[in-house]
Design an enzyme around this catalytic site. Structure first.
Site, PDB file in Angstrom:
ATOM      1  CG  ASP A   1      -2.033   0.961   1.172  1.00 10.83           C
ATOM      2  OD1 ASP A   1      -2.298   1.490   0.077  1.00 10.83           O
ATOM      3  OD2 ASP A   1      -2.661   1.215   2.215  1.00 10.83           O
TER       4      ASP A   1
ATOM      5  N   GLY B   1       0.127   5.439  -4.385  1.00  9.28           N
ATOM      6  CA  GLY B   1      -0.477   6.715  -4.769  1.00  9.28           C
ATOM      7  C   GLY B   1       0.071   7.858  -3.925  1.00  9.28           C
TER       8      GLY B   1
ATOM      9  CG  HIS C   1       0.138   2.139  -9.351  1.00 11.28           C
ATOM     10  ND1 HIS C   1      -0.114   1.686  -8.067  1.00 11.28           N
ATOM     11  CD2 HIS C   1      -0.934   2.899  -9.682  1.00 11.28           C
ATOM     12  CE1 HIS C   1      -1.285   2.127  -7.661  1.00 11.28           C
ATOM     13  NE2 HIS C   1      -1.801   2.882  -8.621  1.00 11.28           N
TER      14      HIS C   1
ATOM     15  CG  ASN D   1      -7.417  -2.238  -6.303  1.00 12.75           C
ATOM     16  OD1 ASN D   1      -6.492  -3.000  -6.037  1.00 12.75           O
ATOM     17  ND2 ASN D   1      -7.814  -1.302  -5.437  1.00 12.75           N
ATOM     18  CD1 TRP D   2     -12.027  -5.506 -10.786  1.00 15.89           C
ATOM     19  CD2 TRP D   2     -11.084  -4.816 -12.693  1.00 15.89           C
ATOM     20  NE1 TRP D   2     -11.329  -6.575 -11.336  1.00 15.89           N
ATOM     21  CE2 TRP D   2     -10.756  -6.176 -12.506  1.00 15.89           C
ATOM     22  CE3 TRP D   2     -10.604  -4.167 -13.831  1.00 15.89           C
ATOM     23  CZ2 TRP D   2      -9.963  -6.896 -13.394  1.00 15.89           C
ATOM     24  CZ3 TRP D   2      -9.813  -4.882 -14.733  1.00 15.89           C
ATOM     25  CH2 TRP D   2      -9.504  -6.221 -14.506  1.00 15.89           C
TER      26      TRP D   2
ATOM     27  CB  SER E   1      -7.875  -4.050   2.493  1.00 14.58           C
ATOM     28  OG  SER E   1      -7.579  -2.919   3.249  1.00 14.58           O
TER      29      SER E   1
HETATM   30  C1  FPP Z   1      -2.006   0.153  -3.372  1.00 11.71           C
HETATM   31  O1  FPP Z   1      -1.523   1.468  -3.326  1.00 11.71           O
HETATM   32  C2  FPP Z   1      -1.434  -0.531  -4.527  1.00 11.71           C
HETATM   33  C3  FPP Z   1      -2.149  -1.038  -5.564  1.00 11.71           C
HETATM   34  C4  FPP Z   1      -3.619  -0.992  -5.645  1.00 11.71           C
HETATM   35  C5  FPP Z   1      -1.473  -1.649  -6.719  1.00 11.71           C
HETATM   36  C6  FPP Z   1      -0.226  -2.436  -6.404  1.00 11.71           C
HETATM   37  C7  FPP Z   1       0.553  -2.576  -7.637  1.00 11.71           C
HETATM   38  C8  FPP Z   1       1.908  -2.621  -7.717  1.00 11.71           C
HETATM   39  C9  FPP Z   1       2.804  -2.647  -6.560  1.00 11.71           C
HETATM   40  C10 FPP Z   1       2.581  -2.631  -9.040  1.00 11.71           C
HETATM   41  C11 FPP Z   1       2.200  -3.703  -9.991  1.00 11.71           C
HETATM   42  C12 FPP Z   1       2.284  -5.079  -9.486  1.00 11.71           C
HETATM   43  C13 FPP Z   1       2.915  -6.088 -10.073  1.00 11.71           C
HETATM   44  C14 FPP Z   1       2.670  -7.453  -9.570  1.00 11.71           C
HETATM   45  C15 FPP Z   1       3.916  -5.918 -11.144  1.00 11.71           C
HETATM   46  P1  FPP Z   1      -2.540   2.670  -3.519  1.00 11.71           P
HETATM   47  O2  FPP Z   1      -2.567   3.027  -4.952  1.00 11.71           O
HETATM   48  O3  FPP Z   1      -3.873   2.314  -2.940  1.00 11.71           O
HETATM   49  O4  FPP Z   1      -1.838   3.782  -2.672  1.00 11.71           O
HETATM   50  P2  FPP Z   1      -2.537   4.967  -1.844  1.00 11.71           P
HETATM   51  O5  FPP Z   1      -3.318   4.321  -0.745  1.00 11.71           O
HETATM   52  O6  FPP Z   1      -1.377   5.750  -1.342  1.00 11.71           O
HETATM   53  O7  FPP Z   1      -3.408   5.716  -2.808  1.00 11.71           O
END
Ligand code: FPP
Length: 238
Positions: A24, A27, A41, A72-73, A193
């Site tokens: 996590d 973002g 990402h 997440n979609w 989650s």
């Molecule tokens: C959560 O952070 C992360 C995700 C929903 C995506 C995770 C993806 C990767 C680490 C990269 C791709 C994966 C692979 C297997 C190559 P967030 O976006 O919810 O962060 P935030 O809470 O700070 O907004």
């Protein structure tokens, strides 16, 4: 299980065979740098690859990452597309390194909603890596509640009238791995989650404020060191 010098690599012994990661904070990492979320990402994918390498080096036999949830979609299409592209790029890279790390890649979740080409690549890599001894479970389009429902329905389809814990265990997407010994969540939130709800019954938890793109080898060792200090009693007296 640790070398004498501080911060030297731990070795995973029989107490630690499976670590699961909630990656996590991608973002927030990007926003804090004035970058678009997709850059977070990309940085998260880099951290993920590094951690897969570290876990393999220290002898961890099972690793699970929460890469994309069923929820997440609902994110903007551009962000979803970016994560899918990162996964597709990773599969190309991983394919070249399967032997080096002795990896077996398994996807947790229903593959039906993925675009045809990506779905085909996911199936191919599962097949090509099927002899690997170190399991990397990648949760993509994963939700734990629907995994449990799926497991129950699979057991019913086998003709079971009464469902036992064992029926559920063997029909979970994670059936190739034992339950996680340790679940690590980055970025300060302290919740599951919808991740591994059944499997986490006796897992140890480690939360860190570090945002996932900054989660490195040192952070991993810190979490493992902390894990080795815990006393696991599984509800007994230990
Ligand atoms: C959560 O952070 C992360 C995700 C929903 C995506 C995770 C993806 C990767 C680490 C990269 C791709 C994966 C692979 C297997 C190559 P967030 O976006 O919810 O962060 P935030 O809470 O700070 O907004």
């Amino acid at each position: 299980m640790f070398g004498k010098k501080k911060n030297t690599a731990p070795i995973c012994d029989e107490r630690l065979s499976h670590i699961a990661f909630i990656m996590d904070g991608n973002g927030r990492w990007a926003t804090s740098k004035g970058l678009p979320r997709s850059s977070g990402h990309a940085a998260g994918a880099k951290a993920f690859k590094n951690i897969v390498e570290c876990c393999s080096r220290i002898g961890l036999r099972h690793m699970t990452v929460y890469a994309f949830s069923t929820e997440n979609w609902s994110r903007p299409k551009e962000e979803v597309d970016r994560i899918m592209k990162l996964l597709s790029d990773y599969l190309d890279e991983a394919e070249r390194m399967l032997d080096k790390y002795d990896l077996r890649i398994v996807f947790l979740g229903d593959k039906a909603p993925f675009e045809r080409g990506l779905r085909k690549r996911m199936l191919e890599i599962e097949e090509k890596s099927s002899k690997g001894k170190k399991i990397l479970n990648i949760a993509m389009n994963y939700g734990s509640k629907s995994e449990i429902v799926h497991a129950v329905n699979s057991a019913l389809a086998e003709g079971k009238k009464t469902i036992t814990e064992e029926d559920i265990d063997k029909n979970l997407y994670t059936k190739l791995s034992p339950p996680p010994d340790l679940i690590i969540r980055s970025a300060g939130e302290m919740r599951l989650s919808n991740f591994l709800l059944w499997q986490a019954a006796y897992s140890e938890f480690y939360f860190t404020d570090t945002l996932w793109p900054d989660f490195d080898e040192k952070e991993l060792y810190k979490a493992i060191e902390c894990f080795y200090k815990r006393k696991r009693r599984y509800g007994g007296l230990g």
